[in-house]
Write a protein that holds these residues in place. Structure first.
Motif, PDB file in Angstrom:
ATOM      1  N   LYS A 313       0.847  -1.187   0.000  1.00 50.32           N
ATOM      2  CA  LYS A 313       0.000   0.000   0.000  1.00 50.32           C
ATOM      3  C   LYS A 313       0.885   1.240   0.000  1.00 50.32           C
ATOM      4  N   PRO A 314       0.784   2.095  -1.024  1.00 50.98           N
ATOM      5  CA  PRO A 314       1.633   3.298  -1.068  1.00 50.98           C
ATOM      6  C   PRO A 314       1.322   4.234   0.093  1.00 50.98           C
ATOM      7  N   ASN A 315       2.374   4.793   0.698  1.00 53.81           N
ATOM      8  CA  ASN A 315       2.166   5.785   1.749  1.00 53.81           C
ATOM      9  C   ASN A 315       2.125   7.179   1.130  1.00 53.81           C
ATOM     10  N   LEU A 316       1.951   8.194   1.981  1.00 53.42           N
ATOM     11  CA  LEU A 316       1.827   9.566   1.478  1.00 53.42           C
ATOM     12  C   LEU A 316       3.055   9.999   0.696  1.00 53.42           C
ATOM     13  N   SER A 317       4.235   9.633   1.215  1.00 60.26           N
ATOM     14  CA  SER A 317       5.477  10.015   0.560  1.00 60.26           C
ATOM     15  C   SER A 317       5.573   9.409  -0.838  1.00 60.26           C
ATOM     16  N   CYS A 318       5.199   8.154  -0.952  1.00 61.73           N
ATOM     17  CA  CYS A 318       5.258   7.467  -2.238  1.00 61.73           C
ATOM     18  C   CYS A 318       4.277   8.085  -3.240  1.00 61.73           C
ATOM     19  N   LEU A 319       3.052   8.363  -2.784  1.00 62.77           N
ATOM     20  CA  LEU A 319       2.047   8.968  -3.658  1.00 62.77           C
ATOM     21  C   LEU A 319       2.494  10.352  -4.127  1.00 62.77           C
ATOM     22  N   SER A 320       3.102  11.110  -3.212  1.00 66.91           N
ATOM     23  CA  SER A 320       3.605  12.435  -3.563  1.00 66.91           C
ATOM     24  C   SER A 320       4.663  12.333  -4.659  1.00 66.91           C
ATOM     25  N   SER A 321       5.572  11.350  -4.521  1.00 67.87           N
ATOM     26  CA  SER A 321       6.654  11.174  -5.505  1.00 67.87           C
ATOM     27  C   SER A 321       6.120  10.767  -6.869  1.00 67.87           C
ATOM     28  N   ILE A 322       5.161   9.852  -6.887  1.00 67.46           N
ATOM     29  CA  ILE A 322       4.674   9.359  -8.175  1.00 67.46           C
ATOM     30  C   ILE A 322       3.805  10.407  -8.866  1.00 67.46           C
ATOM     31  N   ILE A 323       3.133  11.256  -8.094  1.00 66.20           N
ATOM     32  CA  ILE A 323       2.382  12.364  -8.702  1.00 66.20           C
ATOM     33  C   ILE A 323       3.353  13.354  -9.336  1.00 66.20           C
ATOM     34  N   SER A 324       4.459  13.619  -8.629  1.00 68.11           N
ATOM     35  CA  SER A 324       5.487  14.508  -9.182  1.00 68.11           C
ATOM     36  C   SER A 324       6.064  13.924 -10.467  1.00 68.11           C
ATOM     37  N   ALA A 325       6.219  12.593 -10.498  1.00 69.08           N
ATOM     38  CA  ALA A 325       6.728  11.942 -11.714  1.00 69.08           C
ATOM     39  C   ALA A 325       5.751  12.118 -12.875  1.00 69.08           C
ATOM     40  N   SER A 326       4.455  11.981 -12.605  1.00 71.39           N
ATOM     41  CA  SER A 326       3.457  12.159 -13.669  1.00 71.39           C
ATOM     42  C   SER A 326       3.426  13.611 -14.141  1.00 71.39           C
ATOM     43  N   ALA A 327       3.720  14.556 -13.220  1.00 73.25           N
ATOM     44  CA  ALA A 327       3.808  15.969 -13.611  1.00 73.25           C
ATOM     45  C   ALA A 327       5.011  16.192 -14.522  1.00 73.25           C
ATOM     46  N   THR A 328       6.137  15.528 -14.210  1.00 72.98           N
ATOM     47  CA  THR A 328       7.338  15.631 -15.050  1.00 72.98           C
ATOM     48  C   THR A 328       7.069  15.093 -16.444  1.00 72.98           C
TER      49      THR A 328
END
Length: 737
Positions: A313-328
């Protein structure tokens, strides 16, 4: 669960009672943690039938299970089986009250206990600390008759949990003075306090104590020491501790993963990650975050998919990172999928992931969706406000950005920078300077990013006076030698025509990167210092580790073009691919065409355009056409202008080519052709882009366009122009006579 009950039925309680009880306890614990009420009650009935539900070990497990489920009636029935007061049962109930958050009830039950043991006191002390009731916890600790290592550790851990790191270290010292021997948990808590206080000298001194008490191979202690070593910046020590560990858990591997990540050794970090016998959410998040931060968004996404498929289960930190990746990646579909997953698990209103979501939507051009996320965040912080302001600025919605900025309850330098960068991106340089003045008046101290933006605006306005003023402010703050500011200053002075100052700033930079060398080369090339540009390029190749880039070669070719250095230009042009593996792009070919055309080698210039391995840009033909005008080559001009009309889609480019052709005809005396071209310009309603000039007066920039009457003082300007013209004309007449 079925397999567990089946294994239970295979054990005969009469011959293997201990094994039967252990299996029962394991199954009851699983039912409790997983919330399997029906299965738990069925097993309870089976135990009653077998006549062993009153066994004290099983009864305690049953009590804990019903306490966890908050089933008061069943809890009371179990307590009846205990036959009145039972110390273990009361301890369980008090712990359950703390888990529920009912602190006052837990204290009341503790005070009513006729008898207490070490567990009772330690549980109460730890429970009060967990809910921030530090003073009460201290009071109970002082009255505790069982001040053993567990209660002392509970106090130390409680202080650390509440951020009282200094008090934690004081309690630890007092504990040692009382002769209490610390355990592994004690040292883990003390190391956390050292990290919180950044007391690295004290933390290092703990190593001897840890060895003295034989805890140097304790897994938890070693994990904490690895973290401490990383915070101290002693990467090699962290690596040595990991290598010497006799036993490792998932935290150990994750801590060592942090070591590799901190060192920037992503290849080794990935190898460690692949070797890990067990992974948790933290180890997955560490790798995903680092790939996202380093710009490798595709690899971050690949790992995220593997993590989800692996059941983590992704935690907040992981979700934040993957959202940033999708923004990139500017991948709206991916971002929306992750957003949907967040809504499912109830995390969409968390500010920690809300800000990256806003950033993702805005980078994909969906500011309305970004605003919906912003409005849905329950407790917004300054980061979420700044993300929305930056999003509006990025998409050119400056009015919305400014309106939100005015509503911002608390501003920081990033807030001001968001507005400034918005105006800079949209080339509203006067507004950039205006917002910067407001920032200074507000008392906010600009940072390097702010100054870099302001210097860029000054460079675009060629406002040397304002730029020098900003340079003075940078000197006062003592940040002038930072590489990105030095680069911005170099660029500002160059674009303002002060090459000497630009060169001085560049030479004083302690560190130069690819961008700073490029800025200096472009400055010299664009201001006509061709030989100096070539000298700097050779100096860079000789003295630095920076590899020449496409932009650097463009500056060198531009310098050669404007000074007629044909042979040197071809030498550098050919070395791009042969030496550095850089394939020349359209702009490089255009530079070479311009070089040949300016040198009068029109046929070679035309042949080079035809030899370009891709579609030539309009500027290449425009350069050749301009040279045809200079060298009066009418035949080639007609061929060139035909090609230019085919390529040039912009109204201004087509108009400019018509004007050039008419000038060629005029210089050849072909007035009928001139009239035809002029007629075509009128019929096609083509208009050449007008020139623009500006002047800075009393810190205000005034813009003037060709035949412009929009300026507030336009009538006064034209009156002065007429006065000047009346003075100029008589002088010309006198010169004729």
């Amino acid at each position: 669960m079925k397999r567990a009950i089946a294994s239970l039925s295979q054990i005969n309680p009469r011959t293997s009672f201990t094994a039967y009880v252990e299996t029962c306890n394991s199954v009851l614990k699983t039912c409790s943690t997983q919330g399997w009420i029906q299965e738990g009650r069925s097993l309870h009935g089976h135990l009653i039938k077998m006549g062993i539900s009153s066994n004290k070990y099983i009864a305690i497990k049953l009590l804990n299970m019903y306490l966890n489920w908050k089933r008061t009636v069943d809890v009371n029935e179990i307590l009846v089986e205990f036959g009145g007061f039972n110390l273990v049962a009361w301890n369980c109930i008090i712990s359950a009250k703390f888990q529920e958050g009912n602190v006052d009830e837990a204290c009341r039950l503790f005070d009513e206990m006729p008898e207490r043991n070490e567990v009772s006191w330690s549980s109460l002390i730890a429970g009060l600390m967990r809910y921030g009731r530090v003073d009460e916890s201290i009071s109970y600790f002082e009255n505790n008759p069982f001040q053993d290592v567990v209660s002392w550790t509970a106090m130390i851990n409680g202080f650390v949990q509440n951020g009282f790191y200094f008090e934690a270290l004081k309690v630890f010292r007092k504990m040692c003075e009382c002769g209490i021997v610390p355990n592994g948990i004690t040292f883990t808590c003390v190391i956390k306090a050292c990290i919180g206080l950044r007391e690295f000298v004290y933390g290092r001194s703990l190593l001897s104590l840890i060895v003295r008490y034989g805890l140097d191979h304790n897994v938890s202690v070693c994990n904490s020491l690895i973290t401490l070593s990383l915070k101290m910046g002693e990467i090699n020590l962290a690596r040595r501790i990991f290598d010497e560990m006799e036993e490792r858990d998932v935290v150990s591997w994750t801590s060592f993963l942090d070591v590799c990540v901190e060192m920037g050794e992503m290849t080794e970090a990935r190898q460690i990650f692949e070797k890990m016998p067990e992974r948790n959410e933290v180890s997955w998040s560490t790798m995903i975050a680092r790939y996202s931060q380093s710009g490798d968004a595709k690899e971050a996404l690949k790992l995220y998919n593997q993590m989800v498929l692996g059941g983590f289960k992704p935690n907040l930190s992981c979700l934040s990172s993957i959202i940033s990746a999708s923004a990139t990646l500017v991948d709206l579909r991916l971002g929306k999928n992750i957003h949907g997953h967040m809504i499912k698990i109830g995390m969409e209103a968390e500010v920690f992931v809300g800000s990256p979501l806003i950033d993702m939507y805005c980078k994909c051009g969906m500011t309305e969706d970004g605003r919906q996320v912003f409005d849905s965040i329950l407790e917004r912080n300054v980061v979420s406000w700044n993300s929305m302001i930056s999003g509006y600025s990025l998409n050119g919605q400056l009015e919305e950005a400014e309106e939100l900025f005015e509503r911002l309850p608390k501003r920081n330098s990033a807030s001001w920078n968001s507005v400034i960068s918005g105006y800079l991106q949209n080339k509203q340089y006067d507004k950039v300077l205006e917002v910067f003045s407001k920032m200074l008046l507000s008392g906010e101290t600009p940072n390097g990013f702010t100054f870099s933006s302001i210097l860029s605006a000054c460079a675009s306005l060629a406002s040397l006076g304002k730029g020098k003023n900003i340079h003075g402010k940078i000197l006062k703050l003592g940040i002038q030698y930072e590489v990105f500011l030095g680069t911005a200053l170099t660029d500002m002075y160059a674009k303002s025509g002060d090459i000497e100052s630009s060169r001085k700033v560049f030479n004083r930079m302690a560190e130069k990167n690819e961008v700073s060398w490029t800025a200096m080369l472009q400055a010299l090339a664009e201001n006509g210092f061709a030989q100096e540009c070539l000298n700097v390029f050779e100096e860079m190749q000789r003295t630095s580790a920076v590899t020449p880039t496409e932009l650097m070669f463009l500056a060198v070719l531009f310098a050669c073009s404007h000074c007629g250095l044909v042979d040197k230009a071809f030498k550098h042009f050919e070395s791009m691919e042969r030496v550095y593996g850089l394939k020349p792009r359209n702009r490089h070919y255009t530079c070479m065409v311009d070089l040949l055309a300016r040198s009068g080698r029109l046929r070679e210039a035309e042949d080079l355009i035809k030899a370009i391995p891709f579609q030539p840009e309009a500027n290449a033909w425009a350069s050749l056409l301009s040279a045809c005008c200079t060298y009066k080559n009418e035949e080639m001009a007609e061929r060139t202008v035909t090609k230019l009309w085919e390529l040039a889609n912009e109204n201004a480019a087509v108009a400019a080519s018509y004007v050039l052709l008419s000038n060629i005809y005029a210089s050849a005396g072909r007035w009928s052709d001139v009239m035809k071209v002029r007629k075509l310009i009128k019929e096609k309603r083509l208009k050449k882009t007008g020139g623009c000039s500006w002047v800075e007066v009393r810190n205000q920039v005034h813009y003037f366009y060709c035949e412009d009457g929009n300026h507030s003082r336009a009538s006064e300007v034209y009156e002065i122009l007429e006065l000047l013209m009346s003075e100029i004309v008589p002088v010309k007449i006198l010169q004729v006579f």
